[in-house]
Design a protein around this motif. Structure first.
Motif, short mmCIF file in Angstrom:
data_model
loop_
_atom_site.label_atom_id
_atom_site.label_comp_id
_atom_site.label_asym_id
_atom_site.label_seq_id
_atom_site.Cartn_x
_atom_site.Cartn_y
_atom_site.Cartn_z
N ALA A 71 60.24 26.12 7.61
CA ALA A 71 60.69 25.51 5.94
C ALA A 71 61.58 24.91 5.42
O ALA A 71 62.79 25.01 6.62
N ARG A 72 61.80 24.21 5.15
CA ARG A 72 63.40 23.58 4.68
C ARG A 72 63.86 24.68 3.87
O ARG A 72 63.00 25.18 2.87
N CYS A 73 64.85 24.93 4.16
CA CYS A 73 65.72 25.54 3.59
C CYS A 73 67.26 25.32 2.72
O CYS A 73 67.74 24.61 2.96
N ALA A 124 64.58 21.86 19.71
CA ALA A 124 62.52 21.68 18.37
C ALA A 124 62.82 20.21 17.31
O ALA A 124 63.11 20.63 16.39
N SER A 125 62.31 19.29 18.03
CA SER A 125 62.06 18.34 17.33
C SER A 125 61.59 17.33 17.79
O SER A 125 61.61 16.59 18.78
N ILE A 126 60.70 16.66 17.02
CA ILE A 126 59.96 15.25 17.95
C ILE A 126 60.81 13.95 17.66
O ILE A 126 60.33 13.30 18.62
N ASP A 127 62.09 14.15 16.98
CA ASP A 127 62.73 13.17 16.61
C ASP A 127 63.44 12.60 18.19
O ASP A 127 64.53 11.54 18.36
N ASN A 128 63.75 13.65 19.08
CA ASN A 128 64.42 13.34 20.16
C ASN A 128 66.25 12.69 19.90
O ASN A 128 66.53 12.13 20.76
N VAL A 168 56.14 4.31 13.97
CA VAL A 168 56.06 6.22 14.08
C VAL A 168 57.26 6.99 13.52
O VAL A 168 58.65 5.90 13.13
N MET A 169 56.94 8.15 13.46
CA MET A 169 58.39 8.90 12.80
C MET A 169 59.87 9.12 14.10
O MET A 169 59.45 8.52 15.11
N GLY A 170 60.42 10.12 13.69
CA GLY A 170 62.02 9.90 14.23
C GLY A 170 63.29 9.75 13.05
O GLY A 170 64.07 10.03 14.01
N ARG A 171 62.62 9.60 11.91
CA ARG A 171 64.09 9.71 10.61
C ARG A 171 64.91 8.30 11.53
O ARG A 171 64.04 7.62 11.66
N ASN A 172 65.98 9.03 11.63
CA ASN A 172 66.87 7.82 11.85
C ASN A 172 66.68 7.44 13.47
O ASN A 172 68.46 6.41 13.99
N ALA A 221 60.02 2.20 13.84
CA ALA A 221 60.22 3.37 13.58
C ALA A 221 60.55 3.50 12.16
O ALA A 221 61.34 2.74 11.90
N GLU A 222 60.62 4.28 11.76
CA GLU A 222 60.31 4.59 10.31
C GLU A 222 61.79 4.68 9.86
O GLU A 222 62.35 4.15 8.26
N GLY A 223 63.22 4.79 10.47
CA GLY A 223 64.52 4.50 10.55
C GLY A 223 65.03 2.96 10.11
O GLY A 223 65.56 2.30 10.08
N GLY A 248 52.56 9.03 11.13
CA GLY A 248 53.07 10.44 10.22
C GLY A 248 52.93 10.97 11.10
O GLY A 248 52.98 11.46 11.91
N HIS A 249 52.47 12.13 9.97
CA HIS A 249 53.09 14.17 10.88
C HIS A 249 51.63 14.34 11.08
O HIS A 249 51.84 15.03 12.54
N TYR A 250 50.37 13.06 12.20
CA TYR A 250 49.97 13.81 12.80
C TYR A 250 50.23 13.76 14.90
O TYR A 250 50.01 14.03 15.46
N GLN A 251 51.88 12.71 14.87
CA GLN A 251 52.62 13.33 15.03
C GLN A 251 53.07 14.31 15.80
O GLN A 251 53.80 14.79 16.98
N ARG A 252 53.35 15.10 14.66
CA ARG A 252 54.33 16.31 15.05
C ARG A 252 52.50 17.15 15.21
O ARG A 252 52.92 18.59 16.26
N GLY A 253 51.19 17.77 15.12
CA GLY A 253 49.98 18.26 15.50
C GLY A 253 49.68 18.71 16.96
O GLY A 253 50.57 17.78 17.89
O1 F6P Z 1 62.38 15.32 12.11
C1 F6P Z 1 60.85 15.52 12.25
C2 F6P Z 1 60.35 14.06 11.08
O2 F6P Z 1 58.75 14.48 11.76
C3 F6P Z 1 60.69 13.02 10.81
O3 F6P Z 1 60.41 12.57 11.95
C4 F6P Z 1 59.96 13.18 9.74
O4 F6P Z 1 61.27 12.19 9.66
C5 F6P Z 1 60.25 14.31 8.74
O5 F6P Z 1 60.48 15.00 9.74
C6 F6P Z 1 58.87 14.35 7.97
O6 F6P Z 1 59.91 15.72 7.54
P1 F6P Z 1 58.79 16.58 6.87
O7 F6P Z 1 57.68 17.29 7.27
O8 F6P Z 1 59.86 17.12 5.46
O9 F6P Z 1 57.79 15.41 5.18
#
Ligand code: F6P
Length: 320
Positions: A71-73, A124-128, A168-172, A221-223, A248-253
């Motif tokens: 969770a984010r908190c 631990a984060s796909i963003d590296n 592609v995800m990766g935040r910034n 990149a999404e950033g 999107g979130h497909y990348q994280r699973g």
């Molecule tokens: O930090 C991992 C990440 O998947 C980023 O790449 C993305 O911007 C963000 O989390 C998405 O967050 P949420 O899961 O809260 O939508």
């Protein structure tokens, strides 16, 4: 040391279960009770704990996501929340904590350490984007996901003479985009760390079309921008029909790669060993083949993990 705890926090990623399992197994072997905290810092503040028995961790190594959930908190960003979390841990006699997550999670870990809890962080984060580790947990699996998706897109793109814009995800951070673009044979990669020229991209797409190339892949990149924005921009310039895909979130699973299972297992065992040796207030990183501790202060005040200049050079030759 009689009792420790582990939590996963922030965005989940593949390989987190390998850490949880390793922490629990090495703890059991050392006669230490390991508590799993469900739903990250939120669960900690809600006292959502369970003892991680062998039964609870069995059959989790091959699964993506996190069996402890995450969770984010927002409360952990405040001093009051941090103090309350530390008091809960102290009240339960927890002598060490393993926090698995990205930048925000490590900031929470740092604050708990300042409140007297011995904490080891695991990147631990796909963003590296976390410094002081060659790679973060989850990146390898996410990259394999992106490569698989783009390979599929190239099949259909080339059947129809189309250009695909892939977000592609990766935040910034543009690491995931750049690494995937190199290994997918993409034509262009747009990342926050490098300038790009839309006119030049359009000219190149047009040239490819006139040469009879069957498809083009533009990874963004999404950033930088949305795939929609880039697709709208190139729609009329290439000659190709344009389609887009937001990964999107497909990348994280997905089932963690061998690399992430091994890295997560190594991180988990090392975390307990460091706690038992009285070490803490630091993050474990992969430094070439070895594991090293770096104090939270240093990790969290050094900015984002920079993209390796050699990789930018490689992309300069192989992408576009
Ligand atoms: O930090 C991992 C990440 O998947 C980023 O790449 C993305 O911007 C963000 O989390 C998405 O967050 P949420 O899961 O809260 O939508």
């Amino acid at each position: 040391m009689k009792r420790i705890a582990v939590l996963t926090s922030g965005g989940d990623c593949s390989g987190m279960n390998a850490v949880i399992r390793a922490v629990s197994r090495v703890g059991q072997a050392m006669g230490i009770e390991v508590l799993g905290i469900r739903k990250g810092y939120k669960g900690l503040l809600n006292r959502d704990f369970e003892t991680l028995t062998s039964r609870l961790i069995s059959n989790t190594l091959q699964r993506g996501g996190t069996s402890l959930q995450s969770a984010r908190c927002a409360e952990m960003l405040e001093e009051a929340g941090q103090k309350k979390a530390a008091e809960i841990l102290q009240g339960l006699g927890i002598e060490g904590l393993v926090v698995v997550g990205g930048d925000g999670s490590l900031r929470g870990a740092h604050s708990l350490h300042r409140h007297g809890i011995n904490v080891i962080g695991i990147p631990a984060s796909i963003d590296n984007d976390i410094p002081f580790t060659d790679i973060s947990l989850g990146v390898d699996t996410a990259l394999n996901n992106v490569v698989y998706a783009v390979d599929c897109l190239k099949d259909t793109a080339s059947s129809h003479d189309r250009a695909f814009v892939v977000e592609v995800m990766g935040r910034n951070c543009g690491y995931l985009t750049l690494a995937a673009a190199i290994t997918c044979g993409a034509e262009h990669a747009l990342i926050p760390e490098a300038e790009y020229d839309m006119e030049a991209i359009c000219r190149n797409l047009r040239k490819r079309y006139l040469e009879g190339r069957s498809n083009s892949i533009i990874m963004v990149a999404e950033g930088v921008a949305t795939a929609q924005k880039i697709a709208d921009r190139i729609k009329d310039c290439g000659g190709f029909e344009t389609r887009l895909m937001v990964l999107g979130h497909y990348q994280r699973g997905g089932s963690p790669s061998h690399f992430d299972r091994l890295l997560g297992s190594r991180f988990g065992v090392a975390a307990v060993e460091f706690l038992k040796a009285g070490r803490g207030g630091a993050m474990i990183g992969l430094d070439r083949a070895s594991l090293r501790l770096t104090p939270f202060d240093q990790v969290l005040n050094s900015g984002s993990h920079p993209i390796d200049p050699d990789m930018l050079k490689l992309a300069g030759v192989l992408v576009s």
